[in-house]
Each structure stands twice: as structure tokens, then as C-alpha cells.
Design a protein around this motif. Structure first.
Motif, PDB file in Angstrom:
ATOM      1  N   GLN A 182     -83.411 -27.811 -21.724  1.00  0.00           N
ATOM      2  CA  GLN A 182     -83.062 -29.080 -21.064  1.00  0.00           C
ATOM      3  C   GLN A 182     -82.381 -29.856 -20.895  1.00  0.00           C
ATOM      4  N   ALA A 183     -80.839 -29.579 -22.808  1.00  0.00           N
ATOM      5  CA  ALA A 183     -79.722 -30.446 -22.506  1.00  0.00           C
ATOM      6  C   ALA A 183     -78.559 -29.359 -21.836  1.00  0.00           C
ATOM      7  N   LEU A 184     -78.913 -28.513 -21.098  1.00  0.00           N
ATOM      8  CA  LEU A 184     -78.210 -28.074 -20.434  1.00  0.00           C
ATOM      9  C   LEU A 184     -78.729 -28.564 -18.784  1.00  0.00           C
ATOM     10  N   PHE A 185     -79.756 -29.123 -18.643  1.00  0.00           N
ATOM     11  CA  PHE A 185     -79.902 -30.232 -17.256  1.00  0.00           C
ATOM     12  C   PHE A 185     -79.333 -31.446 -17.695  1.00  0.00           C
ATOM     13  N   ALA A 186     -79.678 -31.680 -19.086  1.00  0.00           N
ATOM     14  CA  ALA A 186     -78.852 -32.895 -18.785  1.00  0.00           C
ATOM     15  C   ALA A 186     -77.079 -33.280 -18.610  1.00  0.00           C
ATOM     16  N   ASP A 187     -76.610 -32.056 -19.721  1.00  0.00           N
ATOM     17  CA  ASP A 187     -75.163 -31.927 -19.045  1.00  0.00           C
ATOM     18  C   ASP A 187     -74.397 -31.358 -18.298  1.00  0.00           C
ATOM     19  N   LEU A 188     -75.608 -31.047 -17.401  1.00  0.00           N
ATOM     20  CA  LEU A 188     -74.730 -30.767 -16.174  1.00  0.00           C
ATOM     21  C   LEU A 188     -75.375 -32.339 -14.243  1.00  0.00           C
ATOM     22  N   THR A 189     -75.774 -32.691 -15.494  1.00  0.00           N
ATOM     23  CA  THR A 189     -76.894 -33.890 -14.035  1.00  0.00           C
ATOM     24  C   THR A 189     -75.987 -35.372 -14.638  1.00  0.00           C
ATOM     25  N   GLU A 190     -75.605 -36.474 -13.920  1.00  0.00           N
ATOM     26  CA  GLU A 190     -75.244 -37.743 -13.968  1.00  0.00           C
ATOM     27  C   GLU A 190     -76.549 -38.235 -13.796  1.00  0.00           C
ATOM     28  N   PRO A 191     -76.128 -39.494 -14.620  1.00  0.00           N
ATOM     29  CA  PRO A 191     -76.983 -40.641 -14.619  1.00  0.00           C
ATOM     30  C   PRO A 191     -77.548 -41.305 -13.774  1.00  0.00           C
ATOM     31  N   GLN A 192     -76.825 -41.394 -13.107  1.00  0.00           N
ATOM     32  CA  GLN A 192     -77.299 -42.123 -11.782  1.00  0.00           C
ATOM     33  C   GLN A 192     -78.357 -41.231 -10.920  1.00  0.00           C
ATOM     34  N   HIS A 193     -78.422 -39.948 -10.740  1.00  0.00           N
ATOM     35  CA  HIS A 193     -79.102 -38.557 -10.484  1.00  0.00           C
ATOM     36  C   HIS A 193     -79.942 -38.180 -11.167  1.00  0.00           C
ATOM     37  N   ARG A 194     -80.038 -38.213 -11.868  1.00  0.00           N
ATOM     38  CA  ARG A 194     -81.340 -37.363 -12.903  1.00  0.00           C
ATOM     39  C   ARG A 194     -82.342 -37.600 -12.175  1.00  0.00           C
ATOM     40  N   GLY A 195     -82.527 -39.330 -12.233  1.00  0.00           N
ATOM     41  CA  GLY A 195     -84.044 -39.586 -11.510  1.00  0.00           C
ATOM     42  C   GLY A 195     -85.094 -38.515 -10.770  1.00  0.00           C
ATOM     43  N   ARG A 196     -84.093 -38.665  -9.899  1.00  0.00           N
ATOM     44  CA  ARG A 196     -84.538 -37.711  -8.893  1.00  0.00           C
ATOM     45  C   ARG A 196     -84.607 -36.497  -8.640  1.00  0.00           C
ATOM     46  N   ILE A 197     -82.971 -36.032  -9.049  1.00  0.00           N
ATOM     47  CA  ILE A 197     -83.450 -34.345  -9.827  1.00  0.00           C
ATOM     48  C   ILE A 197     -84.150 -33.610 -10.319  1.00  0.00           C
ATOM     49  N   THR A 198     -84.568 -34.831 -11.261  1.00  0.00           N
ATOM     50  CA  THR A 198     -85.615 -34.420 -11.933  1.00  0.00           C
ATOM     51  C   THR A 198     -86.918 -34.592 -11.499  1.00  0.00           C
ATOM     52  N   ALA A 199     -86.835 -35.931 -10.447  1.00  0.00           N
ATOM     53  CA  ALA A 199     -88.042 -35.236  -9.533  1.00  0.00           C
ATOM     54  C   ALA A 199     -88.263 -34.073  -8.187  1.00  0.00           C
ATOM     55  N   PHE A 200     -87.117 -33.722  -7.710  1.00  0.00           N
ATOM     56  CA  PHE A 200     -87.460 -32.836  -6.874  1.00  0.00           C
ATOM     57  C   PHE A 200     -87.594 -31.183  -7.706  1.00  0.00           C
ATOM     58  N   TRP A 201     -87.258 -31.266  -9.091  1.00  0.00           N
ATOM     59  CA  TRP A 201     -87.137 -29.974  -9.590  1.00  0.00           C
ATOM     60  C   TRP A 201     -88.862 -29.790  -9.840  1.00  0.00           C
ATOM     61  N   SER A 202     -89.311 -31.399 -10.247  1.00  0.00           N
ATOM     62  CA  SER A 202     -91.052 -31.527 -10.698  1.00  0.00           C
ATOM     63  C   SER A 202     -91.417 -30.852 -10.283  1.00  0.00           C
ATOM     64  N   ILE A 203     -91.522 -31.326  -8.201  1.00  0.00           N
ATOM     65  CA  ILE A 203     -92.456 -30.969  -6.547  1.00  0.00           C
ATOM     66  C   ILE A 203     -92.587 -29.842  -6.725  1.00  0.00           C
TER      67      ILE A 203
END
Length: 427
Positions: free
Chosen positions: A337-358
Motif C-alpha cells: 500500500q505504501a509503495l502504491f501511494a509513493d508512486l501515485t500523485e494525489p490528483q490521480h489517486r482516485g482514478r488509479i485506485t478505481a482502475f485497479w479496483s475494477i
């Protein structure tokens, strides 16, 4: 500079979310370890356990995409509050379920709410952490809420053994409704927004669809190579988790190991205690030594532990293997989880999370975590089918194979990021 302590990390949103999640977890753990058995007691089959999980996974796809766009455009808090209340009232559907059709409806409502909530929820947690203590923050988020429910599975299992399964699990869901409503009220009053809305809310289907698709295209173009490798690992690990997860309780209590429900509840409690004891120290190591230092050994050893569970035949054997799997999961959870957060910018986190979730790409390399939609649906159906129509250990061995492939991918291609996204001003 000295590493901040737990008190410093727990301030603000993260502390409020941890407290409210703990209240929710106290009641949730009365029911979650026995969810698959609920389907059987209402006339379902092992295949239908996988089928219901698959229906829920597919239901989450569109809401998760929309939720990611809303989280990155209109903020986190409103989405979280609305969906939390949806989930709390859905506990009543479970409590009064008369057959598996009720459970299908409840699973779909839960999937809808989870799908809309997940991107905002994960993004708010990530927004509320600092990079130098991020693994410790995720450790706190992962291990403290379960402490509230450490005794819940054992208590419920004992009551089920004495008073019957169905009456007690219905009471459990009524308690979940009360606890979830209380947690939702706390979040409504005390959570602070971390990403203010950037424009007026567009609630039309066409506008949301266009904005969502364009936002995802923009976001996918920002993914660094290390995040793509992490995504491939998450796909393989998620498929393995989905294949085996729904049938573990059946394997342990109904069909092979023949544990009592109170014994299974005790094992669930030991899992929580173990995660609590090891989670925070392991997270401190991840913050000091790097994310890969614990993540790779965790995924490499986990396939062997799954094989150990498949060959367990006594309470003690099952308990020891469970403790090992819990330690390995704690190693992989905070680091991933920390590595994921390290590599994502705040303004894109929601969409990256959504893509990974689906897709079902897991950010937390822990077998206790739930995979997402597409891979989750595929794995749940496959696991349920194999369990019902082939040898009982078959889904577990296939689960072990998928996790092993994730480990090989990590060993060959996952590198510690040298130039993560810049730290935003609020961190």
C-alpha cells in the motif's frame, strides 16, 4: 530526525477513520468469518458462494469507475459519507434474509456502495499520510481497527455452537447496522476534506461517462514503470486470493479439517492479535529499509504457507499455518500500500485506485484482503466450481500457483523507486 511515534501518526483524519473503522469492525467481525456458511445455511452451494461473489464483483465495475472520477474531481468526504450510510442500512437486508436471493440483492447493494466509496476512501487515507511514515500509517490503519473485533469471531462462533447458526448471525447483522451507523455519524461530523471540489458536480449520466473515460485515459498515461510492474503482481496475487478466499472457511470447518465454529472463531481472533503484534514493527522496517525489502520475501513464502494450510488436519496445524500467513500478510500489506501511494500523485489517486479496483489489481499483498471486480469475479467462480466438482484442495493449490507467479514477477522486475512523485505541500 527521529521517527514519529504512533500518537503523531494518528492525528487528524487518520485517527478518526481508524476509530470509526474499529467500531465498524467490532460488529463486522461477528459475521465476516462465517459469510460463506450463511449462504450454505440459506440453501446455497459452494458454487453459488462463488457466483454471488462474482455478481458482486461485476456490479462494482461501473460504480468504481464513476467513484474514481468523483473522488478526484469533487472531493472525498461527501462520497464516503453517503456510501457509508448505504452500507450500514444494507446490514438490515442481511439480517432479515430468507433465502439466497436476499443475499444476492444485499451483495449487489454492498458492491454498489463499495465501488463508489473505494476510490475516495483509499485516496483520503493516502492523502492523510506522510511519505516518511507512510508504511507505519498503513500499518496503524491495518492493525488497530481489527483490534476492536479481536474477540468477535470467537464469541460468535461459540454462540453459534450453542444456539444455532441462523439466529445468531441475524443478531450479528443487527449489531452491525447499529455499529456502522454510529461510525458513519462520526465520519460525517469529524472527517475533513483533503481534496476540495474543482468544479460544479455533473450528475448526468453522459457527463459522468465522458469525464470518467477521459480522466482514466489521462491517468493511465502517468503510470511509472514500477507501478505497472506492481500492477501485474497485484493482478496475479488478486486472482489467487479470489480463487481461494471464499472456500477457506468451508475447507476448515465443513469438509476437510472439521474444526468447530468456535475453533475457527478462535483462529480468526489469533490472526488479529498476530497482525497487531507484528504490523507496526514491520512497517517501521519498510519505512527505513524500503518497500521491496519486506514485500518480496512475503510473496515468495506465501505460496508455501497456502500449501501448508491445504495439508493441515488438526486445530494446532491450522493455527500455526494461519499465524505464518498473517505475519506474511502484514509484511506485504503495509509495504504494498505504501509503495502504491509513493508512486501515485494525489490528483490521480482516485482514478488509479478505481482502475485497479475494477480489474482486481491488489494494492495490499495480503490473503485476507478482497480482490476487485473482474479478477475477483473470475477467481470466485473458478474457485467455487473447482471446490464443488474436483478435489477440495484444488483451489488452494491453484491459489498458491498464482501467488508464486506474482513473486517471480517481483523478483525479476520490481525495483525500489528512485524518483517518486514530488511530495505535495501538505505533506
Amino acid at each position: 530526525m527521529a521517527m514519529p511515534g504512533l500518537r503523531d501518526i494518528a492525528r487528524g483524519n487518520l485517527g478518526i477513520m481508524t476509530l470509526s473503522a474499529g467500531i465498524w469492525t467490532f460488529a463486522g467481525q461477528l459475521n465476516n468469518p462465517f459469510q460463506s456458511l450463511f449462504i450454505l445455511h440459506l440453501g446455497g452451494t459452494p458454487f453459488q458462494i462463488g457466483l454471488i461473489a462474482s455478481i458482486a464483483a461485476i456490479t462494482r465495475i461501473i460504480p468504481t469507475l464513476i467513484g474514481g472520477q468523483l473522488a478526484d474531481t469533487y472531493g472525498r468526504k461527501k462520497i464516503i459519507i453517503i456510501t457509508c450510510f448505504m452500507m450500514s442500512f444494507n446490514a438490515l437486508v442481511y439480517a432479515f434474509a430468507q433465502d439466497i436471493r436476499w443475499l444476492i440483492v444485499a451483495a449487489m447493494i454492498s458492491a454498489l456502495a463499495h465501488g463508489l466509496r473505494e476510490p475516495a476512501f483509499a485516496s483520503l487515507i493516502a492523502d492523510s499520510t506522510e511519505r516518511r511514515t507512510r508504511a507505519q500509517s498503513y500499518a496503524m490503519w491495518s492493525i488497530i481497527p481489527p483490534l476492536f473485533g479481536v474477540a468477535s469471531p470467537f464469541i460468535m462462533g461459540t454462540l453459534m455452537d450453542r444456539h444455532g447458526f441462523l439466529p445468531m448471525i441475524r443478531i450479528g447483522y443487527l449489531l452491525l447496522f447499529a455499529a456502522a451507523t454510529t461510525a458513519s455519524i462520526i465520519r460525517y461530523y469529524y472527517i475533513e476534506e483533503t481534496l476540495p471540489a474543482t468544479g460544479p458536480v455533473k450528475m448526468g449520466i453522459r457527463e459522468l461517462t465522458v469525464d470518467t473515460l477521459s480522466g482514466i485515459r489521462e491517468t493511465l498515461g502517468t503510470l511509472p514503470r514500477t507501478l505497472k510492474v506492481l500492477g501485474i503482481m497485484g493482478v496475479l496475487f488478486g486472482l489467487g486470493a479470489a480463487i481461494g478466499q471464499p472456500i477457506w472457511v468451508l475447507y476448515a470447518t465443513e469438509d476437510v479439517i472439521n474444526l468447530s465454529l468456535s475453533q475457527w472463531g478462535l483462529i480468526s481472533a489469533v490472526k488479529t492479535i498476530t497482525a497487531t503484534l507484528v504490523g507496526f514493527p514491520l512497517a517501521r522496517i519498510s519505512d527505513k529499509r524500503g518497500r521491496r525489502f519486506l514485500l518480496i520475501p512475503s510473496i515468495v513464502i506465501t505460496p508455501l504457507a497456502i500449501v501448508g494450510f491445504a495439508n493441515s488436519r488438526t486445530f494446532v496445524q491450522t493455527l500455526l499455518v494461519t499465524i505464518l500467513i498473517t505475519v506474511l500478510g502484514s509484511m506485504g500489506m503495509s509495504s504494498g500500500q505504501a509503495l502504491f501511494a509513493d508512486l501515485t500523485e494525489p490528483q490521480h489517486r482516485g482514478r488509479i485506485t478505481a482502475f485497479w479496483s475494477i480489474t482486481g489489481t491488489m494494492r495490499s499483498f495480503n490473503l485476507r484482503a478482497s480482490p476487485g471486480s473482474l479478477i475477483g469475479a473470475t477467481g470466485n467462480l473458478l474457485g467455487g466450481y473447482l471446490y464443488e466438482n474436483h478435489n477440495k484442495p484444488t483451489p488452494l493449490y491453484l491459489q498458491s500457483l498464482m501467488v508464486a507467479l506474482a513473486a517471480i514477477t517481483g523478483l525479476l522486475y520490481l525495483k525500489e523507486p528512485k524518483n517518486p512523485p514530488p511530495i505535495p505541500a501538505e505533506e
